[in-house]
Design a protein around this motif. Structure first.
Motif, PDB file in Angstrom:
ATOM      1  N   LEU A 228      31.181  47.439  52.855  1.00  0.00           N
ATOM      2  CA  LEU A 228      32.217  48.341  53.364  1.00  0.00           C
ATOM      3  C   LEU A 228      31.675  49.746  53.605  1.00  0.00           C
ATOM      4  CD1 LEU A 228      35.302  47.281  51.197  1.00  0.00           C
ATOM      5  CD2 LEU A 228      35.009  46.970  53.666  1.00  0.00           C
ATOM      6  N   SER A 229      30.790  50.188  52.730  1.00  0.00           N
ATOM      7  CA  SER A 229      30.219  51.532  52.907  1.00  0.00           C
ATOM      8  C   SER A 229      29.381  51.602  54.173  1.00  0.00           C
ATOM      9  CB  SER A 229      29.371  51.920  51.696  1.00  0.00           C
ATOM     10  OG  SER A 229      28.224  51.102  51.592  1.00  0.00           O
ATOM     11  N   LEU A 230      28.653  50.531  54.481  1.00  0.00           N
ATOM     12  CA  LEU A 230      27.872  50.485  55.721  1.00  0.00           C
ATOM     13  C   LEU A 230      28.783  50.462  56.940  1.00  0.00           C
ATOM     14  CD1 LEU A 230      25.065  47.925  54.774  1.00  0.00           C
ATOM     15  CD2 LEU A 230      24.843  50.401  55.055  1.00  0.00           C
ATOM     16  N   LEU A 231      29.899  49.729  56.828  1.00  0.00           N
ATOM     17  CA  LEU A 231      30.855  49.675  57.929  1.00  0.00           C
ATOM     18  C   LEU A 231      31.487  51.048  58.165  1.00  0.00           C
ATOM     19  CD1 LEU A 231      32.521  48.112  60.003  1.00  0.00           C
ATOM     20  CD2 LEU A 231      34.138  47.546  58.171  1.00  0.00           C
ATOM     21  N   PHE A 232      31.942  51.678  57.070  1.00  0.00           N
ATOM     22  CA  PHE A 232      32.534  53.012  57.191  1.00  0.00           C
ATOM     23  C   PHE A 232      31.527  54.001  57.750  1.00  0.00           C
ATOM     24  CE2 PHE A 232      35.541  51.877  53.488  1.00  0.00           C
ATOM     25  CZ  PHE A 232      36.465  51.350  54.381  1.00  0.00           C
ATOM     26  N   CYS A 233      30.304  53.888  57.310  1.00  0.00           N
ATOM     27  CA  CYS A 233      29.248  54.789  57.774  1.00  0.00           C
ATOM     28  C   CYS A 233      29.052  54.645  59.277  1.00  0.00           C
ATOM     29  CB  CYS A 233      27.949  54.487  57.038  1.00  0.00           C
ATOM     30  SG  CYS A 233      26.601  55.591  57.489  1.00  0.00           S
ATOM     31  N   ALA A 234      29.015  53.402  59.750  1.00  0.00           N
ATOM     32  CA  ALA A 234      28.825  53.159  61.181  1.00  0.00           C
ATOM     33  C   ALA A 234      29.987  53.699  61.994  1.00  0.00           C
ATOM     34  CB  ALA A 234      28.666  51.658  61.429  1.00  0.00           C
ATOM     35  N   LEU A 235      31.218  53.469  61.515  1.00  0.00           N
ATOM     36  CA  LEU A 235      32.405  53.922  62.252  1.00  0.00           C
ATOM     37  C   LEU A 235      32.527  55.438  62.278  1.00  0.00           C
ATOM     38  CD1 LEU A 235      35.036  51.307  60.975  1.00  0.00           C
ATOM     39  CD2 LEU A 235      33.947  51.398  63.232  1.00  0.00           C
ATOM     40  N   PHE A 236      32.355  56.041  61.104  1.00  0.00           N
ATOM     41  CA  PHE A 236      32.545  57.479  61.019  1.00  0.00           C
ATOM     42  C   PHE A 236      31.415  58.261  61.693  1.00  0.00           C
ATOM     43  CE2 PHE A 236      35.646  56.416  57.747  1.00  0.00           C
ATOM     44  CZ  PHE A 236      36.653  57.329  58.022  1.00  0.00           C
TER      45      PHE A 236
END
Length: 259
Positions: free
Chosen positions: A42-50
């Motif tokens: 999830l942290s990688l996903l949030f990082c990519a989106l943000f």
């Protein structure tokens, strides 16, 4: 977008904080090692989106700021021009569009058309008396186009009362026309930008470099929660500090050194 060290640090910082926040939340629903695995994903996903959103916004803001500065420079120079110099400049613009303008009565009378152009760039702005003077300059079959960077609502409303014979042309329309024709006024003088007055304490609190302090404080609160009876208090406070540190990292002000 050019990738800088600051951008890489922002992305890394976002991933770390997202990971800890996800661990805190998922810890109530999952058990290790699933908590760690899903938090990392999830942290990688949030990082990519943000980071994508942040980079897009940064690129848009840079373009907007650049355009606004260019507009400010252009119309400041036109305000520094004399009336003759203003007419010289816009006569060139009219010529670039295949028309011939004749100078008289303080304006530019475009041949074979009912259009008359009146540049009125001034630090005092356009007044109602200017509208009346121009109205008395043109004939009944002619239409006056007044050029200025800005018109007050009162002046615009007043100009509309002349049965469409007075048209106001503002900054954005003029800027697009100048860009399309690749014609810009020469720089006479540039005014230094004034620094905005802010509360020093609030300014210091919102500096980007303070993010690491709140980040460490958040980690300390979360770590302390494992040894304290009132865990929820420390977890909530720690999470708030982590989120605030993330906001500072992404949107905080960079410290500027005085000359």
């Amino acid at each position: 977008m050019k990738i800088t060290l600051s951008f890489i640090l922002d992305a890394f910082f976002l991933a770390i904080i997202s990971f800890f926040v996800c661990v805190i939340i998922l810890n109530y629903f999952l058990r290790p090692p699933l908590t760690i695995i899903f938090s990392a994903l999830l942290s990688l996903l949030f990082c990519a989106l943000f980071t994508k959103r942040f980079s897009d916004k940064q690129r848009k803001n840079f373009s907007s700021i650049k355009e606004e500065r260019e507009k400010q420079l252009i119309f400041t120079q036109l305000k520094l021009y004399t009336l003759t110099e203003q007419n010289d400049f816009f006569q060139k613009l009219i010529a670039k569009n295949g028309k011939v303008a004749e100078r008289k009565k303080g304006g530019l009378f475009i041949k074979d058309t009912p259009a008359v152009v009146f540049p009125l760039f001034s630090f005092d702005g356009v007044r109602k008396t200017d509208i009346v003077r121009i109205f008395n300059t043109i004939k009944k079959e002619q239409t006056a186009y007044i050029l200025a960077d800005d018109f007050s609502k009162e002046v615009k409303d007043f100009a509309e009362r002349f049965d469409g014979r007075i048209k106001t042309v503002e900054q954005n329309t003029l800027y697009q026309s100048l860009k399309e024709n690749d014609l810009f006024p020469q720089t006479k003088h540039t005014f230094p930008e004034r620094k905005k007055l802010t509360l020093s304490s609030l300014k210091n609190l919102l500096e980007k470099k303070k993010s690491k302090n709140f980040f460490m404080l958040g980690l300390v609160f979360i770590a302390t929660s494992y040894f304290m009876p009132f865990k929820a208090y420390y977890i909530v406070c720690g999470t708030i500090f982590l989120i605030f540190s993330l906001i500072l990292r992404l949107y905080g002000k960079n410290q500027t050194n005085p000359n």
